[in-house]
Design an enzyme around this catalytic site. Structure first.
Site, PDB file in Angstrom:
ATOM      1  N   GLU A  45       0.838  -1.201   0.000  1.00  0.00           N
ATOM      2  CA  GLU A  45       0.000   0.000   0.000  1.00  0.00           C
ATOM      3  C   GLU A  45       0.876   1.257   0.000  1.00  0.00           C
ATOM      4  OE1 GLU A  45      -3.482   1.811   2.991  1.00  0.00           O
ATOM      5  OE2 GLU A  45      -2.152   0.195   3.662  1.00  0.00           O
ATOM      6  N   LYS A 111      -9.274   2.548  -2.347  1.00  0.00           N
ATOM      7  CA  LYS A 111      -9.537   1.918  -1.052  1.00  0.00           C
ATOM      8  C   LYS A 111     -10.919   2.336  -0.540  1.00  0.00           C
ATOM      9  CE  LYS A 111      -7.190   1.316   3.445  1.00  0.00           C
ATOM     10  NZ  LYS A 111      -5.972   1.702   4.206  1.00  0.00           N
ATOM     11  N   CYS A 147      -5.445  -3.100   2.091  1.00  0.00           N
ATOM     12  CA  CYS A 147      -5.305  -3.173   3.551  1.00  0.00           C
ATOM     13  C   CYS A 147      -6.632  -3.322   4.291  1.00  0.00           C
ATOM     14  CB  CYS A 147      -4.521  -1.963   4.062  1.00  0.00           C
ATOM     15  SG  CYS A 147      -3.748  -2.253   5.683  1.00  0.00           S
TER      16      CYS A 147
END
Length: 579
Positions: A45, A111, A147
């Site tokens: 990330e 994300k 994540c």
């Protein structure tokens, strides 16, 4: 058509803001992946910017430079598919993953879940994504997320694996370390893989960034929830894994949950998979890869490695070649010195002994023995004359008041002043030596032993300090930290015959109380309902609460517990609340 796809997990150590060197490392790993005949190579990330970039994200020039840096990655991608984290800019900015194929950015994933707890503050900066795209490469369907997205049992994984039929989910992460997190995180990943009958490819960051340290432990987990490959802890690694996705279809045939989940979506369908044209490889690969399955470390070794990596990266990424440590002959400074030597080499660690009239001969001898064992330079600067000069200058102003903790703290501040003078003169980084137990209750001196640039054991309890020191000796096969240091009662040696136990409960009692209050957020009543005396617990809690002002002025240090002071546990200094 073959259903085997070769993936390469690039577990790398980046530096926040070092766009050029981060990209150079990414390209180096892309080239290595090509040499391994990879189909897909993935990176952590925000690999382009480093993680976490914090308020650099409020600088438009930083956003633009990160996008320009991504173009270099795109140009270097060549014949393999690259998944890499960066900051995307549209009407807002996004924590994003670029999917690069055939030298082009074919898609960008945003994300969806932005963590805003503990050390995370992503809602401050990013807009959340809405899409759950799926990609088709050589007959294999895969999804990409970032994540925090994988920590939720529903979307986007459900949309990608159930509606989109993704056989592999790539999760790129910068998941920071603390004790007990590593195994729990992997169990969660195994659950996601098993519940969605999909391979999980988890690529995690490694290295230190200010107070955070990232452990790596990148892993590939099959559709049955079994770990088939794992990268080692706290080191960079190129992990090569061949994934046979034919098993996914077979497993799904035996799992009725998927049919019920699809039926529950009321006719909703995932977006059409984005097709990635199959390219010819520049290098023929071997038939199979030998996947590594690195073992988990035992807890004490894991913490030791975290402290070593955190210290090394903080010093080196901030341009310090050497560090300086005030060494007293006690256990805390001995452990910090041993960690520093492991992190930076003995030639880059300088010890300073600053004895006073209260320093025992044993402590002076132990300091000399420790430095000799570690092979580090020791400079001796007695403080008695300076201390006497202070007292002489202050006599009239103290008005005949009896000596107390003031005189003790003057000695600590003299030592802090001397260490900072050496730091100024030679450009050395001062490593402080206070542990979490002392920092919690304020058993430290502001502008004294708290003075410095980096607090290595700031989040390490006193009882863990002893375990780490013993581990160091076991690892080295000799008593590098002298046994006398391990045996003698802890003492600040700022007055005659002083012991920590004169002021504090035994650390075997204090540390569990501190963990319960600081890390577990238990109330005074809840803590006292167990084995601890209520008045003792109340006294410890008062010390913790009243010393927030000290902790706020201390240097950063490595987080190794679930609740560390600093970026993690943040209480107001001016605070009239008490239970």
């Amino acid at each position: 058509m073959s259903k085997t796809i070769r993936v390469v997990l690039s577990q790398i150590n980046t530096c926040v803001g070092a766009l050029e060197s981060n990209v150079s490392k990414i390209i180096e790993y892309i080239d290595a992946a090509k040499a391994q005949g990879a189909d897909i190579v993935c990176f952590p990330e925000l690999a382009v910017t480093g993680y976490p970039p914090e308020d650099l994200l409020l600088k438009p020039s930083f956003i633009e430079d990160n996008i320009k840096a991504l173009q270099r990655v795109k140009e270097a991608s060549g014949s393999i598919t690259v998944i890499v984290g960066f900051v995307d800019k549209q009407e807002d900015i996004y924590n994003a993953a670029a999917v690069i194929h055939n030298g082009e950015i074919v898609d960008v994933y945003h994300k969806r879940y932005l963590p805003n707890y503990s050390v995370f503050d992503e809602n401050r900066y990013f807009q959340c994504g809405m899409r759950s795209p799926v990609y088709r490469l050589n007959g294999t369907l895969f999804g990409v997320n970032i994540c925090e997205d994988v920590w939720y049992p529903g979307d986007p994984i459900r949309e990608q694996a159930v509606l989109g039929n993704a056989e592999i989910i790539f999760n790129i992460s910068s998941s920071p370390y603390y004790v007990s997190k590593v195994a729990a995180r992997e169990r969660m990943l195994c659950t996601r893989a098993r519940d969605n009958s999909t391979f999980m490819v988890f690529t995690n960051l490694v290295g230190g960034q200010d107070e955070l340290v990232f452990d790596g432990h990148s892993a590939v987990i099959d559709e049955r929830g079994e770990v088939v490959a794992r990268a080692p802890a706290f080191e960079e690694k190129l992990l090569v894994v061949d994934i046979n996705t034919r098993r996914v279809f077979r497993t799904r045939l035996h799992d009725p949950r998927r049919r019920k989940e699809r039926a529950a979506q009321d006719g909703l369908a995932a977006a059409e998979p984005i097709a990635l044209e199959l390219l010819k490889k520049g290098k023929r690969r071997a038939n199979t890869s030998q996947s590594e399955l690195a073992p988990f470390l035992k807890e004490t070794e894991e913490v030791w490695r975290a402290l070593v990596v955190g210290t090394r990266d903080y010093a080196q990424k901030n341009g310090f070649e050497r560090v300086v440590i005030g060494i007293s002959g006690g256990i805390d400074s001995a452990l910090v010195a041993a960690i520093a030597v492991e992190a930076l080499g003995a030639g880059n660690v300088v010890g300073v002994s600053m004895p006073s009239q209260y320093s025992s001969k044993g402590s002076v001898d132990d300091t000399e023995a420790l430095c000799a064992n570690l092979g580090i330079t020791i400079n001796t600067i007695p403080v008695e004359k300076i201390f006497s000069a202070y007292l002489e200058m202050l006599t009239d102003h103290f008005g005949g008041a009896e000596p107390d903790v003031t005189e003790e703290n003057i000695q600590a501040r003299i030592r802090g002043n001397l260490l900072m003078a050496l730091s100024n003169k030679f450009g050395w980084l001062v490593l402080t030596t206070a542990n979490k137990s002392e920092t919690s209750v304020g058993y430290t001196t502001l502008y004294g032993d708290m003075a410095g640039g980096f607090a290595v054991i700031k989040d390490v309890s006193k009882t863990l300090v002893y375990r780490l020191a013993k581990y160091c000796n076991e690892m080295k096969g000799e008593a590098v930290i002298p046994e006398e240091i391990l045996r003698k009662p802890p003492s600040a040696e700022l007055r005659p015959a002083q012991l920590d136990a004169d002021t504090l409960p035994p650390y075997e009692v204090l540390d569990p109380i501190l963990k319960a209050y600081v890390e577990d957020d238990l109330s005074t009543e809840e803590i006292a309902s167990g084995e601890f005396d209520a008045s003792l617990v109340e006294g410890v809690v008062r010390m913790v609460d009243s010393n927030e002002y000290k902790r706020r002025q201390g240097p950063p240090g490595i987080k190794i517990t679930a609740r560390a002071f600093g970026k993690d546990r943040r209480f107001p200094i001016t605070n009239r609340y008490s239970e």
